[in-house]
Scaffold this active site. Structure first.
Site, PDB file in Angstrom:
ATOM      1  N   ASP A   9      -3.636 -10.414  -4.369  1.00 21.73           N
ATOM      2  CA  ASP A   9      -2.864  -8.987  -3.984  1.00 21.73           C
ATOM      3  C   ASP A   9      -3.271  -8.605  -2.700  1.00 21.73           C
ATOM      4  O   ASP A   9      -4.215  -8.895  -2.338  1.00 21.73           O
ATOM      5  CB  ASP A   9      -3.343  -8.290  -5.258  1.00 21.73           C
ATOM      6  CG  ASP A   9      -2.663  -6.571  -4.702  1.00 21.73           C
ATOM      7  OD1 ASP A   9      -1.491  -6.600  -4.638  1.00 21.73           O
ATOM      8  OD2 ASP A   9      -3.412  -5.664  -4.580  1.00 21.73           O
ATOM      9  N   LEU A  10      -2.318  -7.798  -1.960  1.00 23.53           N
ATOM     10  CA  LEU A  10      -2.785  -7.341  -0.652  1.00 23.53           C
ATOM     11  C   LEU A  10      -3.413  -5.943  -0.583  1.00 23.53           C
ATOM     12  O   LEU A  10      -4.640  -5.732  -0.316  1.00 23.53           O
ATOM     13  CB  LEU A  10      -1.515  -7.469   0.290  1.00 23.53           C
ATOM     14  CG  LEU A  10      -1.783  -7.021   1.688  1.00 23.53           C
ATOM     15  CD1 LEU A  10      -2.485  -7.821   2.483  1.00 23.53           C
ATOM     16  CD2 LEU A  10      -0.092  -6.780   2.376  1.00 23.53           C
ATOM     17  N   ASP A  11      -2.632  -4.994  -0.556  1.00 21.40           N
ATOM     18  CA  ASP A  11      -3.162  -3.800  -0.779  1.00 21.40           C
ATOM     19  C   ASP A  11      -4.039  -3.184  -1.803  1.00 21.40           C
ATOM     20  O   ASP A  11      -4.019  -3.433  -2.843  1.00 21.40           O
ATOM     21  CB  ASP A  11      -2.059  -2.498  -0.992  1.00 21.40           C
ATOM     22  CG  ASP A  11      -0.983  -2.342   0.219  1.00 21.40           C
ATOM     23  OD1 ASP A  11      -1.297  -2.944   1.586  1.00 21.40           O
ATOM     24  OD2 ASP A  11       0.381  -2.299  -0.149  1.00 21.40           O
ATOM     25  N   THR A  17      -4.791  -0.364   2.550  1.00 25.35           N
ATOM     26  CA  THR A  17      -3.739   0.087   2.872  1.00 25.35           C
ATOM     27  C   THR A  17      -3.252   1.514   2.122  1.00 25.35           C
ATOM     28  O   THR A  17      -2.365   2.242   2.483  1.00 25.35           O
ATOM     29  CB  THR A  17      -2.417  -0.784   3.021  1.00 25.35           C
ATOM     30  OG1 THR A  17      -2.727  -1.763   2.135  1.00 25.35           O
ATOM     31  CG2 THR A  17      -2.550  -1.371   4.612  1.00 25.35           C
ATOM     32  N   LYS A  45      -0.640   2.368  -7.119  1.00 24.28           N
ATOM     33  CA  LYS A  45      -0.951   1.248  -6.661  1.00 24.28           C
ATOM     34  C   LYS A  45      -0.385   0.006  -7.344  1.00 24.28           C
ATOM     35  O   LYS A  45      -0.286   0.226  -8.630  1.00 24.28           O
ATOM     36  CB  LYS A  45      -2.653   1.210  -6.888  1.00 24.28           C
ATOM     37  CG  LYS A  45      -3.410   2.138  -6.038  1.00 24.28           C
ATOM     38  CD  LYS A  45      -4.891   2.075  -6.283  1.00 24.28           C
ATOM     39  CE  LYS A  45      -5.519   2.879  -5.112  1.00 24.28           C
ATOM     40  NZ  LYS A  45      -7.012   2.924  -5.290  1.00 24.28           N
ATOM     41  N   GLY A  46       0.213  -0.999  -6.376  1.00 19.76           N
ATOM     42  CA  GLY A  46       0.767  -2.142  -7.059  1.00 19.76           C
ATOM     43  C   GLY A  46       2.142  -1.742  -7.509  1.00 19.76           C
ATOM     44  O   GLY A  46       2.969  -2.642  -7.972  1.00 19.76           O
ATOM     45  N   ARG A  49       7.893   0.488  -3.773  1.00 22.58           N
ATOM     46  CA  ARG A  49       8.321   1.510  -3.256  1.00 22.58           C
ATOM     47  C   ARG A  49       9.190   2.797  -3.835  1.00 22.58           C
ATOM     48  O   ARG A  49       8.964   3.885  -3.787  1.00 22.58           O
ATOM     49  CB  ARG A  49       9.105   1.401  -1.850  1.00 22.58           C
ATOM     50  CG  ARG A  49       8.936   2.430  -0.657  1.00 22.58           C
ATOM     51  CD  ARG A  49       9.441   1.792   0.462  1.00 22.58           C
ATOM     52  NE  ARG A  49       9.063   0.630   1.007  1.00 22.58           N
ATOM     53  CZ  ARG A  49       9.584  -0.002   2.208  1.00 22.58           C
ATOM     54  NH1 ARG A  49      10.578   0.191   2.568  1.00 22.58           N
ATOM     55  NH2 ARG A  49       8.873  -0.983   2.458  1.00 22.58           N
ATOM     56  N   SER A 114       2.295 -10.005  -3.538  1.00 22.53           N
ATOM     57  CA  SER A 114       2.215  -8.276  -3.229  1.00 22.53           C
ATOM     58  C   SER A 114       3.295  -7.932  -3.464  1.00 22.53           C
ATOM     59  O   SER A 114       4.464  -8.344  -3.336  1.00 22.53           O
ATOM     60  CB  SER A 114       1.567  -8.362  -1.685  1.00 22.53           C
ATOM     61  OG  SER A 114       1.924  -7.035  -1.321  1.00 22.53           O
ATOM     62  N   ALA A 115       3.260  -6.580  -3.808  1.00 25.05           N
ATOM     63  CA  ALA A 115       4.572  -5.630  -4.293  1.00 25.05           C
ATOM     64  C   ALA A 115       5.150  -5.178  -3.014  1.00 25.05           C
ATOM     65  O   ALA A 115       6.220  -4.794  -2.675  1.00 25.05           O
ATOM     66  CB  ALA A 115       4.334  -4.619  -5.121  1.00 25.05           C
ATOM     67  N   SER A 116       4.406  -5.460  -1.702  1.00 23.05           N
ATOM     68  CA  SER A 116       4.721  -4.762  -0.538  1.00 23.05           C
ATOM     69  C   SER A 116       5.701  -5.564   0.336  1.00 23.05           C
ATOM     70  O   SER A 116       5.702  -6.745   0.412  1.00 23.05           O
ATOM     71  CB  SER A 116       3.523  -4.602   0.465  1.00 23.05           C
ATOM     72  OG  SER A 116       3.764  -4.041   1.575  1.00 23.05           O
ATOM     73  N   ASN A 118       5.991  -5.043   3.272  1.00 23.89           N
ATOM     74  CA  ASN A 118       5.459  -5.241   4.659  1.00 23.89           C
ATOM     75  C   ASN A 118       4.222  -6.032   4.831  1.00 23.89           C
ATOM     76  O   ASN A 118       3.259  -6.106   5.704  1.00 23.89           O
ATOM     77  CB  ASN A 118       4.753  -3.906   5.006  1.00 23.89           C
ATOM     78  CG  ASN A 118       5.757  -2.712   5.233  1.00 23.89           C
ATOM     79  OD1 ASN A 118       6.935  -2.762   6.116  1.00 23.89           O
ATOM     80  ND2 ASN A 118       6.023  -1.570   4.416  1.00 23.89           N
ATOM     81  N   LYS A 145       5.739  -5.544 -10.452  1.00 27.36           N
ATOM     82  CA  LYS A 145       4.572  -5.251 -11.451  1.00 27.36           C
ATOM     83  C   LYS A 145       4.719  -4.080 -12.372  1.00 27.36           C
ATOM     84  O   LYS A 145       5.240  -3.032 -11.664  1.00 27.36           O
ATOM     85  CB  LYS A 145       3.247  -5.286 -10.420  1.00 27.36           C
ATOM     86  CG  LYS A 145       2.981  -6.481  -9.551  1.00 27.36           C
ATOM     87  CD  LYS A 145       1.782  -6.158  -8.645  1.00 27.36           C
ATOM     88  CE  LYS A 145       1.694  -7.328  -7.708  1.00 27.36           C
ATOM     89  NZ  LYS A 145       0.623  -6.944  -6.613  1.00 27.36           N
ATOM     90  N   GLU A 169      -6.836  -8.725  -8.157  1.00 27.63           N
ATOM     91  CA  GLU A 169      -6.000  -7.551  -8.080  1.00 27.63           C
ATOM     92  C   GLU A 169      -6.666  -6.358  -8.166  1.00 27.63           C
ATOM     93  O   GLU A 169      -7.692  -6.039  -8.850  1.00 27.63           O
ATOM     94  CB  GLU A 169      -5.057  -7.576  -9.521  1.00 27.63           C
ATOM     95  CG  GLU A 169      -3.586  -7.935  -9.358  1.00 27.63           C
ATOM     96  CD  GLU A 169      -2.780  -6.788  -8.555  1.00 27.63           C
ATOM     97  OE1 GLU A 169      -3.205  -5.616  -8.213  1.00 27.63           O
ATOM     98  OE2 GLU A 169      -1.632  -7.136  -7.905  1.00 27.63           O
ATOM     99  N   ASP A 170      -5.986  -5.065  -7.621  1.00 26.67           N
ATOM    100  CA  ASP A 170      -6.981  -3.926  -7.860  1.00 26.67           C
ATOM    101  C   ASP A 170      -6.119  -2.926  -8.601  1.00 26.67           C
ATOM    102  O   ASP A 170      -6.587  -1.910  -8.941  1.00 26.67           O
ATOM    103  CB  ASP A 170      -7.180  -3.022  -6.284  1.00 26.67           C
ATOM    104  CG  ASP A 170      -5.694  -2.741  -5.815  1.00 26.67           C
ATOM    105  OD1 ASP A 170      -4.888  -3.561  -5.761  1.00 26.67           O
ATOM    106  OD2 ASP A 170      -5.643  -1.447  -5.342  1.00 26.67           O
TER     107      ASP A 170
HETATM  108  P1  B16 Z   1       6.035  -1.110   0.689  1.00 24.89           P
HETATM  109  P2  B16 Z   1       0.263  -4.664  -3.490  1.00 24.89           P
HETATM  110  C1  B16 Z   1       1.788  -2.484  -3.168  1.00 24.89           C
HETATM  111  O1  B16 Z   1       1.043  -3.495  -2.577  1.00 24.89           O
HETATM  112  C2  B16 Z   1       0.875  -0.858  -2.960  1.00 24.89           C
HETATM  113  O2  B16 Z   1      -0.266  -1.142  -3.756  1.00 24.89           O
HETATM  114  C3  B16 Z   1       1.971   0.017  -3.243  1.00 24.89           C
HETATM  115  O3  B16 Z   1       1.291   1.212  -3.453  1.00 24.89           O
HETATM  116  C4  B16 Z   1       3.252  -0.035  -2.518  1.00 24.89           C
HETATM  117  O4  B16 Z   1       4.164   1.150  -2.885  1.00 24.89           O
HETATM  118  C5  B16 Z   1       3.924  -1.293  -2.704  1.00 24.89           C
HETATM  119  O5  B16 Z   1       2.935  -2.470  -2.298  1.00 24.89           O
HETATM  120  C6  B16 Z   1       5.001  -1.322  -1.678  1.00 24.89           C
HETATM  121  O6  B16 Z   1       4.721  -1.407  -0.602  1.00 24.89           O
HETATM  122  O7  B16 Z   1       6.316   0.188   0.798  1.00 24.89           O
HETATM  123  O8  B16 Z   1       5.107  -1.519   1.888  1.00 24.89           O
HETATM  124  O9  B16 Z   1       7.159  -2.266   0.488  1.00 24.89           O
HETATM  125  O10 B16 Z   1      -0.938  -3.930  -3.853  1.00 24.89           O
HETATM  126  O11 B16 Z   1       1.153  -5.222  -4.660  1.00 24.89           O
HETATM  127  O12 B16 Z   1      -0.282  -5.561  -2.319  1.00 24.89           O
HETATM  128 MG    MG Z   2      -2.966  -3.765  -4.763  1.00 25.58          MG
END
Ligand code: B16
Ligand code: MG
Length: 217
Positions: A9-11, A17, A45-46, A49, A114-116, A118, A145, A169-170
């Site tokens: 996972d990233l964040d 982040t 977390k995870g 958006r 990652s869910a992000s 970015n 997730k 994963e966190d």
């Molecule tokens: P973004 P992960 C998740 O990343 C974050 O934990 C979560 O807080 C955030 O809302 C989500 O990414 C979406 O991120 O707005 O940058 O698309 O923990 O899955 O790496």
């Molecule tokens: Mg995470």
């Protein structure tokens, strides 16, 4: 167990982040006239958006048209991007790079799950992009997730069976996603929160080479 792939996972696992996501959500909440606490941020977390904004508006008991909702999503992301603008390798969490180097040396294929949306620019900023053979992020998935989609796509792209994959994963939602995918889950964070994980470590400084070697037997 014969590990053929490891998914990160990233964040909250590779970089912290979460604090920047928190500041951006808090700014939006305050603009809308309510408070948003660090405890409430745990729920984010995870989580995608879109889902985060739904939860935030529930907390503040704010109603929004689809158009307004979309504008706030953009506003939050612009604020978040401003916070991470100058991010660099100094923000990689302790011993993450050491672990990635070790696994690279063992020729274990690595994926990001990652869910992000970015994720890629963040990995570029912290110079970790070359470590990952496969990147699956918020731009590639349709189900967030705790749905296992993100990890299953990563396994498929690496040609690995889910039972031979390990996920770091966190987030509670991320551990559930790894479980649902049939993968071994390693929680990074508080063992009282990540109760469903197969293993939990506070951070990567607690993970020994022997433990990593054991996973790959
Ligand atoms: P973004 P992960 C998740 O990343 C974050 O934990 C979560 O807080 C955030 O809302 C989500 O990414 C979406 O991120 O707005 O940058 O698309 O923990 O899955 O790496
Ligand atoms: Mg995470």
């Amino acid at each position: 167990m014969n590990t053929t792939a490891i998914i990160f996972d990233l964040d909250g696992v590779i970089v912290d982040t979460a604090k920047y996501h928190y500041l951006a959500w808090k700014k939006l909440a305050n603009t809308l006239g309510f408070e948003f606490t660090k405890e409430q941020n745990e729920l984010f977390k995870g989580v995608s958006r879109k889902r985060c904004l739904e939860i935030l508006l529930d907390i503040g008991k704010v109603e929004a048209s689809q158009e307004q909702f979309d504008l706030w999503m953009v506003e939050k992301n612009e604020d978040y991007l401003a916070y991470i603008k100058d991010m660099d390798a100094s923000e990689i969490l302790p011993d993450v790079q050491k672990t990635l180097d070790y696994l690279k040396g063992k020729k274990v294929p690595l994926a990001l799950g990652s869910a992000s949306k970015n994720a890629k620019p963040i990995l570029e900023k912290v110079d970790l992009l070359p470590y990952f053979k496969v990147i699956v992020d918020g731009t590639n998935v349709t189900k967030a997730k705790p749905d296992p989609e993100v990890f299953l796509i990563a396994a498929q792209k690496l040609n690995a069976k889910p039972e031979n994959c390990i996920v770091f994963e966190d987030a509670v939602a991320g551990i559930e996603a790894a479980k649902a995918a049939g993968m071994t889950s390693i929680g990074i964070g508080d063992s009282k929160t990540l109760t469903n994980a197969d293993y939990v470590f506070k951070d990567f400084t607690e993970i020994s080479k022997e433990f990593l070697e054991g996973l790959m037997q």
